[in-house]
Design a protein around this motif. Structure first.
Motif, PDB file in Angstrom:
ATOM      1  N   ALA A 135     -58.967  83.517  89.804  1.00 51.05           N
ATOM      2  CA  ALA A 135     -58.500  82.295  89.147  1.00 51.05           C
ATOM      3  C   ALA A 135     -57.245  81.758  89.826  1.00 51.05           C
ATOM      4  N   ARG A 136     -56.328  82.666  90.211  1.00 49.58           N
ATOM      5  CA  ARG A 136     -55.076  82.238  90.841  1.00 49.58           C
ATOM      6  C   ARG A 136     -55.301  81.781  92.282  1.00 49.58           C
ATOM      7  N   ALA A 137     -56.057  82.561  93.048  1.00 53.45           N
ATOM      8  CA  ALA A 137     -56.176  82.309  94.482  1.00 53.45           C
ATOM      9  C   ALA A 137     -57.194  81.224  94.814  1.00 53.45           C
ATOM     10  N   GLN A 138     -58.269  81.168  94.056  1.00 57.89           N
ATOM     11  CA  GLN A 138     -59.375  80.273  94.402  1.00 57.89           C
ATOM     12  C   GLN A 138     -59.581  79.152  93.391  1.00 57.89           C
ATOM     13  N   GLY A 139     -58.785  79.161  92.321  1.00 54.56           N
ATOM     14  CA  GLY A 139     -58.930  78.114  91.327  1.00 54.56           C
ATOM     15  C   GLY A 139     -60.204  78.229  90.507  1.00 54.56           C
ATOM     16  N   GLN A 140     -60.826  79.416  90.520  1.00 46.84           N
ATOM     17  CA  GLN A 140     -62.051  79.597  89.741  1.00 46.84           C
ATOM     18  C   GLN A 140     -61.722  79.633  88.258  1.00 46.84           C
ATOM     19  N   ARG A 141     -62.495  78.907  87.479  1.00 47.06           N
ATOM     20  CA  ARG A 141     -62.246  78.813  86.041  1.00 47.06           C
ATOM     21  C   ARG A 141     -63.146  79.792  85.308  1.00 47.06           C
ATOM     22  N   SER A 142     -62.525  80.729  84.621  1.00 46.63           N
ATOM     23  CA  SER A 142     -63.268  81.748  83.894  1.00 46.63           C
ATOM     24  C   SER A 142     -63.883  81.177  82.627  1.00 46.63           C
ATOM     25  N   GLN A 143     -64.965  81.786  82.199  1.00 44.22           N
ATOM     26  CA  GLN A 143     -65.514  81.445  80.901  1.00 44.22           C
ATOM     27  C   GLN A 143     -64.895  82.349  79.842  1.00 44.22           C
ATOM     28  N   PRO A 144     -64.797  81.887  78.598  1.00 44.39           N
ATOM     29  CA  PRO A 144     -64.280  82.759  77.533  1.00 44.39           C
ATOM     30  C   PRO A 144     -65.193  83.969  77.371  1.00 44.39           C
ATOM     31  N   MET A 146     -65.236  88.538  76.259  1.00 41.65           N
ATOM     32  CA  MET A 146     -64.609  89.830  76.053  1.00 41.65           C
ATOM     33  C   MET A 146     -65.226  90.769  77.073  1.00 41.65           C
ATOM     34  N   ILE A 147     -64.384  91.310  77.945  1.00 44.66           N
ATOM     35  CA  ILE A 147     -64.885  92.109  79.050  1.00 44.66           C
ATOM     36  C   ILE A 147     -64.051  93.374  79.180  1.00 44.66           C
ATOM     37  N   ALA A 148     -64.729  94.524  79.153  1.00 43.78           N
ATOM     38  CA  ALA A 148     -64.076  95.831  79.287  1.00 43.78           C
ATOM     39  C   ALA A 148     -62.915  95.993  78.309  1.00 43.78           C
ATOM     40  N   GLY A 149     -63.110  95.510  77.083  1.00 40.93           N
ATOM     41  CA  GLY A 149     -62.090  95.669  76.057  1.00 40.93           C
ATOM     42  C   GLY A 149     -60.952  94.671  76.125  1.00 40.93           C
ATOM     43  N   TRP A 150     -61.057  93.683  76.999  1.00 41.59           N
ATOM     44  CA  TRP A 150     -60.042  92.637  77.116  1.00 41.59           C
ATOM     45  C   TRP A 150     -60.662  91.289  76.776  1.00 41.59           C
ATOM     46  N   MET A 151     -59.887  90.448  76.090  1.00 40.88           N
ATOM     47  CA  MET A 151     -60.312  89.076  75.809  1.00 40.88           C
ATOM     48  C   MET A 151     -59.717  88.164  76.879  1.00 40.88           C
ATOM     49  N   VAL A 152     -60.580  87.416  77.521  1.00 42.16           N
ATOM     50  CA  VAL A 152     -60.179  86.529  78.619  1.00 42.16           C
ATOM     51  C   VAL A 152     -60.596  85.107  78.269  1.00 42.16           C
ATOM     52  N   GLU A 153     -59.623  84.176  78.307  1.00 38.42           N
ATOM     53  CA  GLU A 153     -59.916  82.776  78.002  1.00 38.42           C
ATOM     54  C   GLU A 153     -59.176  81.853  78.969  1.00 38.42           C
ATOM     55  N   PRO A 154     -59.855  80.862  79.514  1.00 42.60           N
ATOM     56  CA  PRO A 154     -59.133  79.859  80.305  1.00 42.60           C
ATOM     57  C   PRO A 154     -58.289  78.993  79.383  1.00 42.60           C
ATOM     58  N   VAL A 155     -57.152  78.541  79.861  1.00 46.09           N
ATOM     59  CA  VAL A 155     -56.343  77.602  79.089  1.00 46.09           C
ATOM     60  C   VAL A 155     -57.090  76.273  79.001  1.00 46.09           C
ATOM     61  N   ALA A 156     -57.116  75.700  77.819  1.00 46.53           N
ATOM     62  CA  ALA A 156     -57.829  74.439  77.612  1.00 46.53           C
ATOM     63  C   ALA A 156     -57.207  73.337  78.456  1.00 46.53           C
ATOM     64  N   ARG A 157     -58.021  72.684  79.250  1.00 45.03           N
ATOM     65  CA  ARG A 157     -57.574  71.567  80.066  1.00 45.03           C
ATOM     66  C   ARG A 157     -58.618  70.461  79.990  1.00 45.03           C
ATOM     67  N   PRO A 158     -58.203  69.203  79.839  1.00 45.18           N
ATOM     68  CA  PRO A 158     -59.186  68.117  79.925  1.00 45.18           C
ATOM     69  C   PRO A 158     -59.755  68.038  81.332  1.00 45.18           C
ATOM     70  N   THR A 159     -61.057  67.852  81.431  1.00 42.89           N
ATOM     71  CA  THR A 159     -61.719  67.835  82.733  1.00 42.89           C
ATOM     72  C   THR A 159     -62.256  66.462  83.120  1.00 42.89           C
ATOM     73  N   GLN A 160     -62.288  65.527  82.167  1.00 42.79           N
ATOM     74  CA  GLN A 160     -62.880  64.221  82.455  1.00 42.79           C
ATOM     75  C   GLN A 160     -61.926  63.094  82.092  1.00 42.79           C
ATOM     76  N   PRO A 161     -61.376  62.378  83.107  1.00 40.50           N
ATOM     77  CA  PRO A 161     -60.548  61.215  82.795  1.00 40.50           C
ATOM     78  C   PRO A 161     -61.392  60.092  82.195  1.00 40.50           C
ATOM     79  N   LEU A 162     -60.932  59.542  81.098  1.00 39.61           N
ATOM     80  CA  LEU A 162     -61.626  58.464  80.397  1.00 39.61           C
ATOM     81  C   LEU A 162     -60.652  57.334  80.133  1.00 39.61           C
ATOM     82  N   TRP A 163     -60.972  56.161  80.640  1.00 43.90           N
ATOM     83  CA  TRP A 163     -60.141  54.978  80.440  1.00 43.90           C
ATOM     84  C   TRP A 163     -60.842  54.057  79.455  1.00 43.90           C
ATOM     85  N   ILE A 164     -60.157  53.734  78.371  1.00 40.55           N
ATOM     86  CA  ILE A 164     -60.680  52.823  77.356  1.00 40.55           C
ATOM     87  C   ILE A 164     -59.895  51.520  77.461  1.00 40.55           C
ATOM     88  N   TRP A 165     -60.597  50.441  77.769  1.00 39.22           N
ATOM     89  CA  TRP A 165     -59.973  49.140  77.983  1.00 39.22           C
ATOM     90  C   TRP A 165     -60.183  48.278  76.739  1.00 39.22           C
TER      91      TRP A 165
END
Length: 318
Positions: A135-144, A146-165
């Motif tokens: 995630a740090r080196a390649q910018g890969q976005r993880s999916q939420p 639970m893996i090997a006893g750890w909970m892993v979640e990407p930070v919520a970020r908007p992915t689609q710019p939307l312009w309302i005129w």
């Protein structure tokens, strides 16, 4: 699983706001799902004394989880719920929930684009280390997950710019319907500052501009656009500018007659039939009616379907 518009993310901003307002907040997240369940992994709600926000699916599961969160006396706790036998819900699967206490001190430890923490005290496993490094080196976005006893979640970020005129009745209804959806980063433009409501959602950027069409060059070339101003002349100017600028989607509110006139005028401005065909008019679902909220619901459904198609296309080309 891909991170499309149905995907979840760790909404740090919402958590910070809740902690600032209420002090101690418990975040309950769906960590694992087996079989049929009302929400997917990563769906979360916040619970505090006397209130809550967000949802993990409603019904008996959410009620029980909220009540248990109020009495939580350990930093984090996993619990598994059989939806049929235990809760009388018709889904029939089972859900594992991770409930965690957050205070202002805990928020300071949330850093990076991926939030990973153990569900019980144990060292970070190699598989999680590799995921975080990617995630740090390649910018890969993880999916939420639970893996090997750890909970892993990407930070919520908007992915689609939307312009309302346009900030008229339909523009306001669209912002009301679309602003809660986490994938949209909304920029809202109108010629008059007075057109905007007194309270604008925090995730929406309002831009009053005497000549709105001159803002088109500032929009990302992959943005979605919804054109619904008070003026046909301005609508046409925006369409003209967007065809010269680039966009992922551009929708124009109006009738078939309006669209026929616009096609002729855009052709006279030098745009080819293929270019003009990239614009969508009318937008929404005419069968839902002409009430602003009905138009907004139809347009939102159209945008979400488009977003899903784009996500699948990106996933298949990756």
């Amino acid at each position: 699983m891909h991170l499309g518009h149905n995907a979840m993310g760790f909404d740090i901003d919402a958590l910070r706001a809740a902690v600032a307002a209420h002090g101690r907040v418990i975040r309950v997240v769906v960590a694992e799902v087996k079989g049929s369940a009302p929400r997917e992994v990563g769906a979360a709600m916040l619970v505090w004394s006397g209130g809550q926000s967000g949802t993990i699916g409603g019904g008996a599961l959410e009620l029980e989880a909220a009540e248990a969160a109020q009495g939580l006396n350990v930093p984090r706790k996993l619990s598994t719920h059989a939806l049929g036998p235990d809760l009388g819900q018709c889904c029939g699967g089972s859900v594992t929930l991770l409930s965690e206490i957050y205070t202002s001190e805990d928020l300071a430890r949330l850093q990076g684009d991926v939030i990973a923490r153990p569900t019980k005290p144990e060292p970070q496993p190699l598989v999680v280390t590799r995921l975080l490094n990617a995630a740090r080196a390649q910018g890969q976005r993880s999916q939420p997950q639970m893996i090997a006893g750890w909970m892993v979640e990407p930070v919520a970020r908007p992915t689609q710019p939307l312009w309302i005129w346009g900030a008229g009745h339909v523009g306001r209804a669209l912002v009301q319907v679309l602003s809660p959806l986490p994938e949209f980063e909304i920029t809202w433009v109108d010629a008059l500052h007075s057109k905007f409501p007194e309270r604008i959602p925090e995730c929406v950027t309002a831009l009053p501009a005497q000549e709105p069409d001159r803002l088109v060059p500032h929009a990302p070339s992959d943005a979605h656009h919804l054109i619904l101003t008070y003026s046909h002349q301005l609508d046409l100017a925006l369409c003209h500018r967007l065809l010269g600028h680039g966009f992922e989607f551009a929708g124009l509110i109006g009738s078939k007659t309006k669209w026929a006139r616009f096609r002729a005028r855009l052709s006279a401005l030098g745009h080819s039939p293929e270019q003009i065909a990239r614009l969508t008019c009318p937008i929404g679902r005419p069968e839902l009616g002409k009430h602003p909220q009905a138009i907004a619901i139809g347009v939102a459904a159209e945008l979400m379907a488009l977003s899903q198609r784009l996500d699948l296309k990106k996933e298949h080309s990756a």
